[in-house]
Enzyme design. Structure first.
Site, PDB file in Angstrom:
ATOM      1  N   SER A 101      97.153  84.983  36.302  1.00  0.00           N
ATOM      2  CA  SER A 101      97.114  83.531  36.520  1.00  0.00           C
ATOM      3  C   SER A 101      95.688  83.017  36.311  1.00  0.00           C
ATOM      4  O   SER A 101      94.729  83.805  36.300  1.00  0.00           O
ATOM      5  CB  SER A 101      97.548  83.263  37.960  1.00  0.00           C
ATOM      6  OG  SER A 101      97.210  81.951  38.379  1.00  0.00           O
ATOM      7  N   TYR A 119      98.291  82.975  46.958  1.00  0.00           N
ATOM      8  CA  TYR A 119      98.581  83.180  45.533  1.00  0.00           C
ATOM      9  C   TYR A 119      97.334  83.689  44.804  1.00  0.00           C
ATOM     10  O   TYR A 119      97.391  84.645  44.020  1.00  0.00           O
ATOM     11  CB  TYR A 119      99.062  81.850  44.946  1.00  0.00           C
ATOM     12  CG  TYR A 119      99.555  81.897  43.515  1.00  0.00           C
ATOM     13  CD1 TYR A 119     100.840  82.365  43.220  1.00  0.00           C
ATOM     14  CD2 TYR A 119      98.758  81.455  42.461  1.00  0.00           C
ATOM     15  CE1 TYR A 119     101.299  82.384  41.903  1.00  0.00           C
ATOM     16  CE2 TYR A 119      99.210  81.474  41.155  1.00  0.00           C
ATOM     17  CZ  TYR A 119     100.487  81.932  40.878  1.00  0.00           C
ATOM     18  OH  TYR A 119     100.947  81.949  39.582  1.00  0.00           O
TER      19      TYR A 119
HETATM   20  P1  NAP Z   1     109.573  80.535  38.180  1.00  0.00           P
HETATM   21  O1  NAP Z   1     110.045  79.513  37.218  1.00  0.00           O
HETATM   22  O2  NAP Z   1     109.530  80.183  39.612  1.00  0.00           O
HETATM   23  O3  NAP Z   1     110.354  81.922  38.000  1.00  0.00           O
HETATM   24  C1  NAP Z   1     110.032  83.012  38.818  1.00  0.00           C
HETATM   25  C2  NAP Z   1     111.104  84.041  38.719  1.00  0.00           C
HETATM   26  O4  NAP Z   1     110.787  85.127  39.609  1.00  0.00           O
HETATM   27  C3  NAP Z   1     112.469  83.511  39.137  1.00  0.00           C
HETATM   28  O5  NAP Z   1     113.447  83.988  38.253  1.00  0.00           O
HETATM   29  C4  NAP Z   1     112.638  84.115  40.530  1.00  0.00           C
HETATM   30  O6  NAP Z   1     113.963  84.351  40.915  1.00  0.00           O
HETATM   31  C5  NAP Z   1     111.959  85.451  40.347  1.00  0.00           C
HETATM   32  N1  NAP Z   1     111.649  86.076  41.626  1.00  0.00           N
HETATM   33  C6  NAP Z   1     110.925  85.553  42.657  1.00  0.00           C
HETATM   34  N2  NAP Z   1     110.887  86.435  43.670  1.00  0.00           N
HETATM   35  C7  NAP Z   1     111.579  87.534  43.274  1.00  0.00           C
HETATM   36  C8  NAP Z   1     111.893  88.778  43.877  1.00  0.00           C
HETATM   37  N3  NAP Z   1     111.476  89.085  45.113  1.00  0.00           N
HETATM   38  N4  NAP Z   1     112.639  89.670  43.184  1.00  0.00           N
HETATM   39  C9  NAP Z   1     113.082  89.356  41.944  1.00  0.00           C
HETATM   40  N5  NAP Z   1     112.824  88.212  41.316  1.00  0.00           N
HETATM   41  C10 NAP Z   1     112.075  87.296  41.974  1.00  0.00           C
HETATM   42  O7  NAP Z   1     108.108  80.952  37.760  1.00  0.00           O
HETATM   43  P2  NAP Z   1     107.388  80.965  36.348  1.00  0.00           P
HETATM   44  O8  NAP Z   1     106.543  79.767  36.287  1.00  0.00           O
HETATM   45  O9  NAP Z   1     108.314  81.305  35.250  1.00  0.00           O
HETATM   46  O10 NAP Z   1     106.395  82.183  36.651  1.00  0.00           O
HETATM   47  C11 NAP Z   1     106.631  83.509  36.263  1.00  0.00           C
HETATM   48  C12 NAP Z   1     105.380  84.308  36.583  1.00  0.00           C
HETATM   49  O11 NAP Z   1     104.254  83.711  35.936  1.00  0.00           O
HETATM   50  C13 NAP Z   1     105.017  84.323  38.062  1.00  0.00           C
HETATM   51  O12 NAP Z   1     104.450  85.555  38.398  1.00  0.00           O
HETATM   52  C14 NAP Z   1     103.980  83.210  38.172  1.00  0.00           C
HETATM   53  O13 NAP Z   1     103.148  83.367  39.273  1.00  0.00           O
HETATM   54  C15 NAP Z   1     103.251  83.399  36.873  1.00  0.00           C
HETATM   55  N6  NAP Z   1     102.500  82.236  36.403  1.00  0.00           N
HETATM   56  C16 NAP Z   1     103.077  81.012  36.252  1.00  0.00           C
HETATM   57  C17 NAP Z   1     102.329  79.962  35.733  1.00  0.00           C
HETATM   58  C18 NAP Z   1     102.868  78.595  35.514  1.00  0.00           C
HETATM   59  O14 NAP Z   1     102.077  77.676  35.277  1.00  0.00           O
HETATM   60  N7  NAP Z   1     104.165  78.370  35.562  1.00  0.00           N
HETATM   61  C19 NAP Z   1     101.010  80.190  35.379  1.00  0.00           C
HETATM   62  C20 NAP Z   1     100.445  81.447  35.578  1.00  0.00           C
HETATM   63  C21 NAP Z   1     101.204  82.465  36.078  1.00  0.00           C
HETATM   64  P3  NAP Z   1     114.816  83.290  41.827  1.00  0.00           P
HETATM   65  O15 NAP Z   1     115.001  82.118  40.984  1.00  0.00           O
HETATM   66  O16 NAP Z   1     116.066  84.024  42.122  1.00  0.00           O
HETATM   67  O17 NAP Z   1     113.974  83.016  43.042  1.00  0.00           O
HETATM   68  C1  GCO Z   2      98.915  75.813  41.190  1.00  0.00           C
HETATM   69  C2  GCO Z   2      99.746  76.429  40.132  1.00  0.00           C
HETATM   70  C3  GCO Z   2      99.204  77.691  39.561  1.00  0.00           C
HETATM   71  C4  GCO Z   2      99.871  78.030  38.288  1.00  0.00           C
HETATM   72  C5  GCO Z   2      99.345  79.159  37.503  1.00  0.00           C
HETATM   73  C6  GCO Z   2      98.054  78.868  36.838  1.00  0.00           C
HETATM   74  O1  GCO Z   2      99.459  75.341  42.172  1.00  0.00           O
HETATM   75  O2  GCO Z   2      97.684  75.767  40.984  1.00  0.00           O
HETATM   76  O3  GCO Z   2     101.074  76.576  40.466  1.00  0.00           O
HETATM   77  O4  GCO Z   2      98.566  78.516  40.316  1.00  0.00           O
HETATM   78  O5  GCO Z   2     101.219  78.187  38.442  1.00  0.00           O
HETATM   79  O6  GCO Z   2      99.396  80.382  38.144  1.00  0.00           O
HETATM   80  O7  GCO Z   2      97.709  79.899  36.001  1.00  0.00           O
END
Ligand code: NAP
Ligand code: GCO
Length: 268
Positions: free
Chosen positions: A147, A160
């Site tokens: 992240s 986080y």
């Molecule tokens: P999301 O839309 O909330 O999807 C997260 C997924 O993880 C969902 O399918 C959720 O399942 C699953 N999950 C959560 N807890 C779990 C568990 N205990 N066991 C199995 N599955 C679980 O998030 P996303 O934005 O796609 O993010 C995916 C990854 O990228 C995460 O690690 C997040 O921190 C990271 N990330 C996101 C961003 C961003 O801007 N979106 C940026 C940087 C990093 P349920 O729906 O069943 O809860």
């Molecule tokens: C926030 C965001 C993040 C992003 C992501 C950035 O509240 O600042 O949700 O932390 O999801 O991980 O890389």
């Protein structure tokens, strides 16, 4: 071997955690387009079924399992099942994650622990489960979804940021400890990506205007001037899953439209 063959994932099995939708789904789609067989999990049957329907609609023959990645016994059982039913996991993407946006002085210790459990302990648990077979076959790729918060702090995301900072170090440690087995562990650090996780930061205001955080991301923080799309992460995932990255180990590649490089726009 041709240059493009280096990027082929033909014959490889890829496990992407929490990949019914969002970033995990887009990464799985990219790995599949490069030839990998996709396996994913989610906590609830309902989400696994939804995911399976989406993969099918995209012409992908994926296999889905119900499994909570924080439950070591369940993860060990799932990986044993995958090895029996699909094959040894050649590529693991630790994607499942949660966030809680709560000021630290108001956050319960149990809430802090829950985030650490899903975002840091689970990548340890799932990696531990796939490593023995990777070591035996002397090859494997582990990709941890890090992240911006692997590098930065900001208000309300103490748990986080702690987890994602730790995940960067777990990435380096897996690379250090298992590099001799031809196992590469790298991270992808997505910028601000439009998914359900970030939906609250993009909600329209009562007067129809953009959420101030949405405006902050597009106008102040991101040189690209936009939110990322989950599909923006696909190319880096394929690279890190393929032979093309066999000498890249312990790195986090930031796919963030330039955020990590930028000081931020001067307001004026
Ligand atoms: P999301 O839309 O909330 O999807 C997260 C997924 O993880 C969902 O399918 C959720 O399942 C699953 N999950 C959560 N807890 C779990 C568990 N205990 N066991 C199995 N599955 C679980 O998030 P996303 O934005 O796609 O993010 C995916 C990854 O990228 C995460 O690690 C997040 O921190 C990271 N990330 C996101 C961003 C961003 O801007 N979106 C940026 C940087 C990093 P349920 O729906 O069943 O809860
Ligand atoms: C926030 C965001 C993040 C992003 C992501 C950035 O509240 O600042 O949700 O932390 O999801 O991980 O890389």
């Amino acid at each position: 071997m041709s240059y493009t063959q280096n990027f082929s994932l033909e014959g490889k099995v890829a496990l992407v955690t929490g990949a019914s939708y969002g970033i995990g789904y887009a990464i799985a789609k990219a790995l599949s387009a490069a030839g990998a067989k996709i396996v994913f999990n989610d906590i609830k049957q309902e989400f696994v079924d939804k995911g399976l329907a989406s993969y099918k609609a995209d012409g992908i023959d994926a296999t889905g399992y119900v499994c909570d990645v924080t439950d070591e016994e369940a993860v060990q059982a799932m990986v044993a099942k995958i090895e029996k039913e699909v094959g040894v996991v050649d590529i693991l993407v630790n994607n499942a994650g949660i966030i809680k946006r709560i000021p630290m002085h108001e956050m319960a210790a149990a809430e802090f622990r829950q985030v650490i459990d899903v975002d840091l302990n689970a990548p340890f648990i799932v990696s531990k489960a796939v490593l023995p077979s990777m070591m035996k076959q002397r090859s494997g790729k582990i990709i941890n979804i890090c992240s911006m918060m692997s590098e930065f702090g900001r208000e309300t995301v103490s748990a986080y940021a702690s987890a994602k900072g730790g995940l960067k170090m777990l990435t380096r440690n897996i690379a250090s400890e298992y590099g001799a087995y031809n196992i590469q562990c790298n991270g992808i650090g997505p910028g601000y990506i439009a998914t359900p996780q970030t939906a609250p930061l993009r909600e329209r205001q009562a007067d129809g205007s953009k959420h101030p955080f949405d405006q902050f991301i597009t106008d102040t923080k991101t040189p690209a001037g936009r939110w990322g799309d989950p599909e923006d992460l696909g190319g880096t995932a394929v690279f890190l899953a393929s032979k093309a990255s066999d000498f890249v180990n312990g790195q986090v590649i930031y796919v963030d439209g330039g955020i990590q490089a930028y000081f931020g726009k001067f307001p004026g």
